[in-house]
Scaffold this motif. Sequence first.
Motif, mmCIF file in Angstrom:
data_model
loop_
_atom_site.group_PDB
_atom_site.id
_atom_site.type_symbol
_atom_site.label_atom_id
_atom_site.label_comp_id
_atom_site.label_asym_id
_atom_site.label_seq_id
_atom_site.Cartn_x
_atom_site.Cartn_y
_atom_site.Cartn_z
ATOM 1 N N GLU A 37 48.957 37.709 38.655
ATOM 2 C CA GLU A 37 48.743 38.435 37.392
ATOM 3 C C GLU A 37 47.417 39.199 37.421
ATOM 4 N N GLY A 38 46.395 38.577 37.987
ATOM 5 C CA GLY A 38 45.111 39.261 38.105
ATOM 6 C C GLY A 38 45.207 40.487 39.002
ATOM 7 N N ALA A 39 45.957 40.362 40.083
ATOM 8 C CA ALA A 39 46.133 41.504 40.992
ATOM 9 C C ALA A 39 46.877 42.640 40.291
ATOM 10 N N ILE A 40 47.915 42.294 39.528
ATOM 11 C CA ILE A 40 48.677 43.321 38.804
ATOM 12 C C ILE A 40 47.757 44.057 37.832
ATOM 13 N N THR A 41 46.982 43.304 37.096
ATOM 14 C CA THR A 41 46.081 43.909 36.114
ATOM 15 C C THR A 41 45.009 44.747 36.804
ATOM 16 N N GLN A 42 44.435 44.220 37.866
ATOM 17 C CA GLN A 42 43.407 44.957 38.619
ATOM 18 C C GLN A 42 43.971 46.268 39.168
ATOM 19 N N ALA A 43 45.181 46.199 39.690
ATOM 20 C CA ALA A 43 45.808 47.400 40.257
ATOM 21 C C ALA A 43 46.082 48.438 39.177
ATOM 22 N N HIS A 44 46.531 47.972 38.031
ATOM 23 C CA HIS A 44 46.907 48.911 36.968
ATOM 24 C C HIS A 44 45.694 49.428 36.194
ATOM 25 N N VAL A 45 44.878 48.525 35.705
ATOM 26 C CA VAL A 45 43.778 48.916 34.816
ATOM 27 C C VAL A 45 42.661 49.604 35.582
ATOM 28 N N GLN A 46 42.350 49.095 36.767
ATOM 29 C CA GLN A 46 41.224 49.651 37.515
ATOM 30 C C GLN A 46 41.653 50.510 38.701
ATOM 31 N N GLY A 47 42.958 50.649 38.890
ATOM 32 C CA GLY A 47 43.441 51.499 39.970
ATOM 33 C C GLY A 47 43.181 50.950 41.360
ATOM 34 N N ASP A 48 42.969 49.653 41.467
ATOM 35 C CA ASP A 48 42.687 49.016 42.758
ATOM 36 C C ASP A 48 44.012 48.695 43.447
ATOM 37 N N ARG A 49 44.495 49.629 44.239
ATOM 38 C CA ARG A 49 45.796 49.456 44.884
ATOM 39 C C ARG A 49 45.757 48.442 46.025
ATOM 40 N N ASP A 50 44.570 47.931 46.363
ATOM 41 C CA ASP A 50 44.444 46.874 47.372
ATOM 42 C C ASP A 50 44.327 45.490 46.743
ATOM 43 N N ALA A 51 44.529 45.399 45.436
ATOM 44 C CA ALA A 51 44.337 44.136 44.717
ATOM 45 C C ALA A 51 45.236 43.023 45.249
ATOM 46 N N ALA A 52 46.463 43.347 45.631
ATOM 47 C CA ALA A 52 47.368 42.303 46.135
ATOM 48 C C ALA A 52 46.869 41.733 47.456
ATOM 49 N N LEU A 53 46.313 42.590 48.300
ATOM 50 C CA LEU A 53 45.798 42.107 49.590
ATOM 51 C C LEU A 53 44.564 41.233 49.386
ATOM 52 N N LYS A 54 43.740 41.575 48.412
ATOM 53 C CA LYS A 54 42.577 40.747 48.088
ATOM 54 C C LYS A 54 43.020 39.400 47.528
ATOM 55 N N ALA A 55 44.029 39.422 46.650
ATOM 56 C CA ALA A 55 44.551 38.178 46.088
ATOM 57 C C ALA A 55 45.199 37.324 47.179
ATOM 58 N N LYS A 56 45.840 37.989 48.141
ATOM 59 C CA LYS A 56 46.481 37.250 49.242
ATOM 60 C C LYS A 56 45.443 36.474 50.044
ATOM 61 N N LYS A 57 44.296 37.077 50.297
ATOM 62 C CA LYS A 57 43.238 36.370 51.031
ATOM 63 C C LYS A 57 42.830 35.098 50.291
ATOM 64 N N ALA A 58 42.678 35.212 48.977
ATOM 65 C CA ALA A 58 42.313 34.035 48.178
ATOM 66 C C ALA A 58 43.435 32.996 48.204
ATOM 67 N N ALA A 59 44.665 33.447 48.131
ATOM 68 C CA ALA A 59 45.812 32.530 48.153
ATOM 69 C C ALA A 59 45.902 31.789 49.490
ATOM 70 N N LEU A 60 45.671 32.506 50.563
ATOM 71 C CA LEU A 60 45.740 31.862 51.880
ATOM 72 C C LEU A 60 44.611 30.855 52.054
ATOM 73 N N ARG A 61 43.438 31.153 51.505
ATOM 74 C CA ARG A 61 42.347 30.165 51.560
ATOM 75 C C ARG A 61 42.737 28.914 50.765
ATOM 76 N N LEU A 62 43.388 29.127 49.637
ATOM 77 C CA LEU A 62 43.850 28.002 48.819
ATOM 78 C C LEU A 62 44.838 27.154 49.612
ATOM 79 N N MET A 63 45.756 27.812 50.299
ATOM 80 C CA MET A 63 46.789 27.079 51.027
ATOM 81 C C MET A 63 46.189 26.329 52.227
ATOM 82 N N GLU A 64 45.078 26.808 52.749
ATOM 83 C CA GLU A 64 44.430 26.113 53.861
ATOM 84 C C GLU A 64 43.895 24.754 53.436
ATOM 85 N N ARG A 65 43.630 24.615 52.143
ATOM 86 C CA ARG A 65 43.169 23.324 51.631
ATOM 87 C C ARG A 65 44.214 22.287 51.957
#
Length: 193
Positions: free
Chosen positions: A165-193
């Motif tokens: 949801e944060g990536a969607i909002t970041q991409a739309h409101v701030q035009g950050d079209r790389d937001a999903a890739l940034k969120a993916k990095k955080a998600a993968l770090r979470l999964m490494e736990r």
Amino acid sequence: MGRTVSAKRMLLIETAFALFYCKGVHAVGINEVLAESGVAKKTLYHHFDSKDALIAAVVDYRDQRFLSWLESRFEAVQPGIAKIDALFDALDDWFNDRVTDLMPFHGCFFINVSGEFGEPDHPIHQQCARHKQRVAALIESQLLLQMSSPEECREICQTLCLLKEGAITQAHVQGDRDAALKAKKAALRLMER
């Protein structure tokens, strides 16, 4: 030869969706939907007794299309961490207009529409909330393929949904079209736990 009744209904839904998604629900009147679709007002009211009924049908339409698309992205990969990649890669494709089934990215239709129907007990707001619940359930079902603890799975799913949801909002409101890739990095770090 004219369109069948169900084809005209679908034309109205698809036309209304395109207009609502690009301009907003309240900014688009019934007459604009009629003009764009070429369907007669009588036909529209044969299928929908009000604008809210049309909006509800459009929300259902987008819900089904979005879930079908996301599920197909999950089905294309093996269980495991690839499911997390699939989620955020799918979002990246959507944000960057590489998904023809979803139209060019204008943010999340459900976030946008729920904002226009801000009362939590409004039926259309509730439809939007149910969509988010269905997406979370789909993500959780994918996590359960690789995790043994339902509690841990639910916790990780909630975090992934927040990242999504944060990536969607970041991409739309701030035009950050790389937001999903940034969120993916955080998600993968979470999964490494």
